[in-house]
Design a protein around this motif. Structure first.
Motif, PDB file in Angstrom:
ATOM      1  N   ALA A   1      49.873  43.416  43.403  1.00 29.02           N
ATOM      2  CA  ALA A   1      49.012  42.597  42.826  1.00 29.02           C
ATOM      3  C   ALA A   1      48.181  43.139  41.495  1.00 29.02           C
ATOM      4  N   GLN A   2      48.003  44.483  41.360  1.00 28.75           N
ATOM      5  CA  GLN A   2      47.438  45.213  40.207  1.00 28.75           C
ATOM      6  C   GLN A   2      48.394  44.960  39.146  1.00 28.75           C
ATOM      7  N   GLN A   3      49.597  44.975  39.394  1.00 25.91           N
ATOM      8  CA  GLN A   3      50.708  44.818  38.320  1.00 25.91           C
ATOM      9  C   GLN A   3      50.798  43.406  37.846  1.00 25.91           C
ATOM     10  N   PHE A   4      50.529  42.432  38.668  1.00 26.32           N
ATOM     11  CA  PHE A   4      50.587  41.002  38.387  1.00 26.32           C
ATOM     12  C   PHE A   4      49.366  40.251  38.981  1.00 26.32           C
ATOM     13  N   PRO A   5      48.363  40.427  38.220  1.00 26.25           N
ATOM     14  CA  PRO A   5      47.211  39.764  38.651  1.00 26.25           C
ATOM     15  C   PRO A   5      47.005  38.192  38.566  1.00 26.25           C
ATOM     16  N   GLY A   6      46.185  37.621  39.499  1.00 31.03           N
ATOM     17  CA  GLY A   6      46.228  36.217  39.485  1.00 31.03           C
ATOM     18  C   GLY A   6      46.871  35.435  40.290  1.00 31.03           C
ATOM     19  N   TYR A   7      47.688  35.957  41.119  1.00 33.47           N
ATOM     20  CA  TYR A   7      48.380  35.180  42.129  1.00 33.47           C
ATOM     21  C   TYR A   7      47.510  35.264  43.546  1.00 33.47           C
ATOM     22  N   GLY A   8      46.570  36.414  43.501  1.00 28.34           N
ATOM     23  CA  GLY A   8      46.187  36.704  44.874  1.00 28.34           C
ATOM     24  C   GLY A   8      46.781  37.326  45.773  1.00 28.34           C
ATOM     25  N   TRP A   9      47.808  38.137  45.643  1.00 28.33           N
ATOM     26  CA  TRP A   9      48.620  38.828  46.459  1.00 28.33           C
ATOM     27  C   TRP A   9      47.770  39.977  47.229  1.00 28.33           C
ATOM     28  N   GLU A  10      46.690  40.365  46.623  1.00 30.41           N
ATOM     29  CA  GLU A  10      45.920  41.368  47.477  1.00 30.41           C
ATOM     30  C   GLU A  10      45.205  40.667  48.567  1.00 30.41           C
ATOM     31  N   ALA A  11      44.965  39.437  48.620  1.00 27.15           N
ATOM     32  CA  ALA A  11      44.413  38.532  49.765  1.00 27.15           C
ATOM     33  C   ALA A  11      45.440  37.801  50.464  1.00 27.15           C
ATOM     34  N   ASN A  12      46.342  37.304  49.980  1.00 30.78           N
ATOM     35  CA  ASN A  12      47.382  36.246  50.620  1.00 30.78           C
ATOM     36  C   ASN A  12      48.859  36.811  51.012  1.00 30.78           C
ATOM     37  N   ALA A  13      49.077  38.067  50.307  1.00 29.96           N
ATOM     38  CA  ALA A  13      50.198  39.056  50.749  1.00 29.96           C
ATOM     39  C   ALA A  13      51.457  38.349  50.356  1.00 29.96           C
ATOM     40  N   GLY A  14      51.428  37.264  49.345  1.00 30.23           N
ATOM     41  CA  GLY A  14      52.419  36.513  48.898  1.00 30.23           C
ATOM     42  C   GLY A  14      52.703  35.219  49.435  1.00 30.23           C
ATOM     43  N   TYR A  15      52.003  35.017  50.690  1.00 27.16           N
ATOM     44  CA  TYR A  15      52.250  33.425  51.315  1.00 27.16           C
ATOM     45  C   TYR A  15      51.660  32.381  50.453  1.00 27.16           C
ATOM     46  N   PRO A  16      52.323  31.107  50.761  1.00 25.99           N
ATOM     47  CA  PRO A  16      51.911  30.142  49.722  1.00 25.99           C
ATOM     48  C   PRO A  16      50.781  29.536  49.916  1.00 25.99           C
ATOM     49  N   THR A  17      49.498  30.073  49.705  1.00 25.44           N
ATOM     50  CA  THR A  17      48.164  29.470  49.713  1.00 25.44           C
ATOM     51  C   THR A  17      48.214  28.420  48.408  1.00 25.44           C
ATOM     52  N   PRO A  18      47.146  27.635  48.670  1.00 20.34           N
ATOM     53  CA  PRO A  18      47.018  26.886  47.196  1.00 20.34           C
ATOM     54  C   PRO A  18      46.663  27.429  46.077  1.00 20.34           C
ATOM     55  N   ALA A  19      46.114  28.700  46.096  1.00 18.26           N
ATOM     56  CA  ALA A  19      45.587  29.370  44.794  1.00 18.26           C
ATOM     57  C   ALA A  19      46.854  29.982  44.338  1.00 18.26           C
ATOM     58  N   HIS A  20      47.681  30.597  45.376  1.00 18.12           N
ATOM     59  CA  HIS A  20      49.113  31.112  44.915  1.00 18.12           C
ATOM     60  C   HIS A  20      50.150  30.141  44.151  1.00 18.12           C
ATOM     61  N   LYS A  21      50.135  28.918  44.827  1.00 20.58           N
ATOM     62  CA  LYS A  21      50.909  27.926  44.209  1.00 20.58           C
ATOM     63  C   LYS A  21      50.314  27.545  42.983  1.00 20.58           C
ATOM     64  N   LEU A  22      49.219  27.320  42.639  1.00 24.12           N
ATOM     65  CA  LEU A  22      48.758  27.005  41.535  1.00 24.12           C
ATOM     66  C   LEU A  22      48.806  27.871  40.437  1.00 24.12           C
ATOM     67  N   ALA A  23      48.693  29.152  40.716  1.00 21.90           N
ATOM     68  CA  ALA A  23      49.399  30.462  39.962  1.00 21.90           C
ATOM     69  C   ALA A  23      50.556  30.108  39.353  1.00 21.90           C
ATOM     70  N   LEU A  24      51.545  29.899  40.447  1.00 20.12           N
ATOM     71  CA  LEU A  24      52.748  29.889  39.971  1.00 20.12           C
ATOM     72  C   LEU A  24      52.938  28.869  38.925  1.00 20.12           C
ATOM     73  N   VAL A  25      52.192  27.791  38.916  1.00 18.13           N
ATOM     74  CA  VAL A  25      52.430  26.692  37.891  1.00 18.13           C
ATOM     75  C   VAL A  25      51.837  27.311  36.552  1.00 18.13           C
ATOM     76  N   THR A  26      50.462  27.763  36.550  1.00 19.16           N
ATOM     77  CA  THR A  26      49.830  28.148  35.308  1.00 19.16           C
ATOM     78  C   THR A  26      50.185  29.411  34.732  1.00 19.16           C
ATOM     79  N   LEU A  27      50.758  30.311  35.572  1.00 12.89           N
ATOM     80  CA  LEU A  27      51.211  31.765  35.345  1.00 12.89           C
ATOM     81  C   LEU A  27      52.566  31.926  34.972  1.00 12.89           C
ATOM     82  N   GLY A  28      53.320  31.183  35.831  1.00 17.34           N
ATOM     83  CA  GLY A  28      54.871  31.166  36.055  1.00 17.34           C
ATOM     84  C   GLY A  28      55.446  32.214  36.931  1.00 17.34           C
ATOM     85  N   VAL A  29      56.737  32.558  36.956  1.00 14.69           N
ATOM     86  CA  VAL A  29      57.313  32.902  38.193  1.00 14.69           C
ATOM     87  C   VAL A  29      57.593  34.593  37.742  1.00 14.69           C
ATOM     88  N   THR A  30      57.209  35.342  38.636  1.00 17.23           N
ATOM     89  CA  THR A  30      57.323  36.935  38.475  1.00 17.23           C
ATOM     90  C   THR A  30      58.619  37.483  39.011  1.00 17.23           C
TER      91      THR A  30
END
Length: 210
Positions: A159-188
């Motif tokens: 999450a420190q390398q790719f901020p904005g996806y909320g991995w520090e809190a969601n551990a990569g699971y498909p939360t609404p915030a994570h899915k929104l970040a996929l759309v707005t920030l793109g795929v890492t």
């Protein structure tokens, strides 16, 4: 509430097995990050108090038990990468991580207790599967704690390398915030391209660019 106990291990000991490893994995469901497995051989004379399914423990309790397990048991942690998840499938990748964790123990076990209902393909050791094993076997519960704590820490680092996806809190699971970040920030590079929400975004982007 029924807690995991040492009965599966005691039964295996009674059949003549000397080193029993519990094995579990975490991270099948996330859209990002590796799948991680742990193998743990507990010392019956030094069992940490309060072992349970990692999902039923608080963050602080998991962290404390992680330290106790690492200090008192033979522990091995392994992973299967995002590329392996996409190349095979999440089940096969999970089993690869399990096999690697078992192989990484300081001394090979002679019996393996596996969470779930499938023995990983290629495992030649004596083994048995236990459905909901992390809530029934102390060794598997210990493995579930180790794998979850290690993976959660790894996702905080990512999450420190790719901020904005909320991995520090969601551990990569498909939360609404994570899915929104996929759309707005793109795929890492750490996203699983074979998983539908990620695949759909990549496919849509390809259509637009074409």
């Amino acid at each position: 509430m029924t807690l995991p106990d040492f009965s599966f291990e005691d039964t295996a000991h009674g059949r003549g097995h000397l080193r029993i490893a519990g094995v579990d994995e975490v991270g099948r469901g996330p859209l990002a990050g590796p799948v991680v497995a742990a193998a743990v051989v507990l010392d019956p004379a030094r069992l940490p108090a309060g072992l349970n399914d990692s999902k039923k423990l608080t963050l602080d309790r998991r962290e404390a038990l992680f330290s106790q397990i690492m200090d008192s048991a033979d522990v091995s942690i392994a992973q299967a990468s995002v590329a392996e998840i996409d190349s095979h499938n999440i089940l096969r990748a999970s089993h690869l991580a399990m096999l690697r964790a078992i192989a990484g123990l300081a001394t090979p076990p002679d019996h393996v207790l596996i969470d779930g209902n499938m023995v990983p393909r290629g495992l030649t050791l004596s083994s048995e599967t236990i459905v909901k094993g992390d809530a029934r076997s102390l060794s598997i519960a210990a493995a579930s704690i180790v794998a979850k704590v290690w993976r959660d820490r790894h996702m905080v680092d990512l999450a420190q390398q790719f901020p904005g996806y909320g991995w520090e809190a969601n551990a990569g699971y498909p939360t609404p915030a994570h899915k929104l970040a996929l759309v707005t920030l793109g795929v890492t590079p750490h996203h699983r391209r074979s998983f539908k929400p990620v695949h759909n975004i990549l496919y849509q982007d390809k259509i637009i660019s074409d």
